[in-house]
Structures are given as structure tokens and as C-alpha cells.
Design a protein around this motif. Structure first.
Motif, PDB file in Angstrom:
ATOM      1  N   SER A   1       0.556  -0.829   0.073  1.00 23.78           N
ATOM      2  CA  SER A   1      -0.027   0.315  -0.026  1.00 23.78           C
ATOM      3  C   SER A   1       1.132   1.566   0.370  1.00 23.78           C
ATOM      4  O   SER A   1       1.535   1.292   0.465  1.00 23.78           O
ATOM      5  N   SER A   2       0.342   2.332  -0.406  1.00 26.14           N
ATOM      6  CA  SER A   2       1.653   3.580  -0.746  1.00 26.14           C
ATOM      7  C   SER A   2       0.776   4.669   0.652  1.00 26.14           C
ATOM      8  O   SER A   2       1.409   5.373   0.860  1.00 26.14           O
ATOM      9  N   LYS A   3      -0.488   3.810   1.344  1.00 26.82           N
ATOM     10  CA  LYS A   3      -0.717   4.687   2.918  1.00 26.82           C
ATOM     11  C   LYS A   3       0.564   4.519   3.610  1.00 26.82           C
ATOM     12  O   LYS A   3       0.996   3.411   3.910  1.00 26.82           O
ATOM     13  N   LYS A   4       0.232   5.938   4.357  1.00 21.45           N
ATOM     14  CA  LYS A   4       1.684   5.437   5.460  1.00 21.45           C
ATOM     15  C   LYS A   4       0.816   5.915   6.745  1.00 21.45           C
ATOM     16  O   LYS A   4      -0.146   7.327   6.644  1.00 21.45           O
TER      17      LYS A   4
ATOM     18  N   TRP B   1       5.467  14.181   1.236  1.00 18.71           N
ATOM     19  CA  TRP B   1       4.572  13.345   1.885  1.00 18.71           C
ATOM     20  C   TRP B   1       3.671  14.248   1.050  1.00 18.71           C
ATOM     21  O   TRP B   1       3.282  15.419   0.799  1.00 18.71           O
TER      22      TRP B   1
ATOM     23  N   ASP C   1      -2.166  10.491   1.168  1.00 19.71           N
ATOM     24  CA  ASP C   1      -1.541   9.100   0.960  1.00 19.71           C
ATOM     25  C   ASP C   1      -1.757   9.234   2.878  1.00 19.71           C
ATOM     26  O   ASP C   1      -0.836   7.890   2.991  1.00 19.71           O
TER      27      ASP C   1
END
Length: 283
Positions: A73-76, A105, A109
């Protein structure tokens, strides 16, 4: 020029505010002493944990493990530790700026796991996604709470809901120095040059099973240690803010007292002038 009544009313109001800031400073001082002692007692353990795990990971070789590789996933996920109350100077705003000012950032995301209301509310206003909020954790930081949060994040990482995990908190250096920090938790970054290691690390049980046990404890320790330092930093920042507010109130009271005395003197002089003028007119 303001009337004597207005000056007196404003001076009385500022004196009342000064009493409040003095009381808040005393309360923050007592809380700071307890929080600092607690943070200092645990600091050696968490520093040792960080150094030990870093040393282990620097000797694992080219190990293919989920905790050492970025997620799909590109989520942080960002654990944001702030306070539930204000009046602490730039303590909360510095953490918010740490997130919003990160140049690489993208807002879409980022998912926020907020510990403390102030950071949650501020980032929500900026349009960040607040995945979960835990305002109660910062009141009395407990290792068990840090473990539950760590388990949630690791589960989300394993399910590819998030690809990276970060921790944003305020590091306590001393009473007057509090440093906002952004620490990457997952994937774990290996420090040092593996080629310079004297020998690779051998694991018993297998390396994958060992890292499955070590890394969650490592992350839990960092979250708990960060909460401890954040509480000490919050009370130190509030103590400083209330001390500055008390000093500013003293200056304002002194200035208003001077203005009041000048206005009073002017009023007396005017009354005497009118009396003398009236007496001369009658004479």
C-alpha cells in the motif's frame, strides 16, 4: 485616553488572569517533576532496546522479511502524539507542522492515528484522514496501551492497508528544550554497513520467527517511550508558557498602574485648577 475606571477594570482583569497563570505554572511544575522522573527511569531501557534491535538487524544479512520490506500500500500511518489541552506554547503546533510541512508526503496518502485531541483536531482541519483517535492514552501512558496500538498497526500493515508506519512525538531533552521528532517504525530501517559487521547473526528459532517476536516488542517500546517523553515535554512547555504569561501580566499591570496614577494625578490637578479658578472669580 482611557478613563480611570476603564484602566482600573482592565488592571483588575489582568491581575485575575495572572493568578490563574501562576496556579497553572505551579501545577505544571509538579506534573513535570513526576513525568520527567518517569521518562528518565524508562529512557535507558528503551535506548538499550533500540540499540540492541538495530545491532541485530544490521547483522541479519539479506533477509526477506515482511517487517524489513515496504508494504504494497502507498498509505503511510502516522502515530501523532499531542496533548488533550492547550496553553502549552508551541508544543502541539510544532508536531502538526512536522506533518503538514513534510515536503515528500501527499496528504491523501497519510492516515493518522491520533494520541491526544489537539493534534487530531488540527490535522482534521487540514483535511488529513483520522483513522483512529486515542485521547485517553496520553493521560496515563501504559505499556499495555502501547502494545494494543502496536498490534492494530501491525495487523493493518500485514493486511496491506498501510505500507509504512511513522511516529511523530516531542522528545524531552531538558526542562526548556523539547524537540519534535518523526521516527520511521516500519519497515524497519537497518543502520550501519552490513559488510563491516564481524559476523552475521544466527537465530534460534528461525530468523523469521525470531523477528516476528522481536519487532513487535521493539515497536511497542518505541511508542511507549515516546508517550512518556511527550508527557514530560507537554508539562515542560506548559510551565514555560505560563511563566511567560505571568511575566507579561506583571509588565502589563505595571504599565496600567503607571497610566492609572497619571490619570489620577491629571484629575486631581484639573480639580485644583477649577477650584482656584472659581475662588478667583468669586474674589
Amino acid at each position: 485616553m482611557a478613563s480611570m475606571r476603564d484602566i482600573k477594570r482592565r488592571r483588575s482583569s489582568i491581575q485575575g488572569t495572572q493568578q490563574i497563570t501562576k496556579a497553572m505554572k505551579l501545577v505544571s511544575t509538579v506534573k513535570l517533576q513526576r513525568a520527567r522522573a518517569s521518562a528518565e527511569r524508562s529512557k535507558d531501557y528503551f535506548t538499550c532496546m533500540y540499540d540492541t534491535v538495530s545491532s541485530i538487524l544490521s547483522r541479519v544479512g539479506n533477509l526477506d522479511h515482511r517487517y524489513l520490506q515496504p508494504g504494497k500500500s502507498s498509505k503511510k500511518a502516522v502515530i501523532v502524539i499531542t496533548s488533550n489541552r492547550g496553553l502549552a506554547g508551541g508544543y502541539n503546533s510544532n508536531i502538526v507542522k512536522l506533518i503538514t510541512g513534510h515536503e515528500s508526503w501527499k496528504k491523501e496518502d497519510i492516515v493518522v492515528y491520533a494520541i491526544g485531541n489537539k493534534g487530531r483536531d488540527a490535522l482534521n482541519r487540514y483535511g488529513y484522514e483520522i483513522r483512529e483517535s486515542f485521547p485517553e492514552l496520553i493521560e496515563e501512558p501504559a505499556y499495555a496501551d502501547a502494545m494494543r496500538l502496536s498490534d492494530r498497526l501491525l495487523a493493518a500493515f500485514a493486511a496491506d492497508e498501510i505500507g509504512e508506519i511513522y511516529l511523530a512525538y516531542t522528545s524531552f531533552k531538558n526542562t526548556v528544550s523539547h524537540i519534535p521528532k518523526l521516527l520511521k517504525l516500519l519497515p524497519v530501517e537497518i543502520e550501519g554497513n552490513q559488510e563491516e559487521s564481524s559476523a552475521l547473526m544466527n537465530f534460534e528459532p528461525e530468523d523469521t520467527e525470531a523477528l516476528d517476536m522481536i519487532v513487535p516488542k521493539y515497536i511497542t517500546s518505541l511508542i511507549y517511550g515516546a508517550m512518556k517523553e511527550a508527557v514530560a515535554s507537554e508539562n515542560g512547555a506548559r510551565m514555560q508558557a505560563m511563566d511567560n504569561a505571568t511575566s507579561n501580566a506583571e509588565e502589563m499591570i505595571a504599565d496600567l498602574s503607571l497610566k492609572y496614577n497619571r490619570a489620577r494625578q491629571g484629575s486631581i490637578t484639573q480639580e485644583l485648577t477649577e477650584i482656584i479658578a472659581g475662588a478667583e472669580a468669586l474674589g
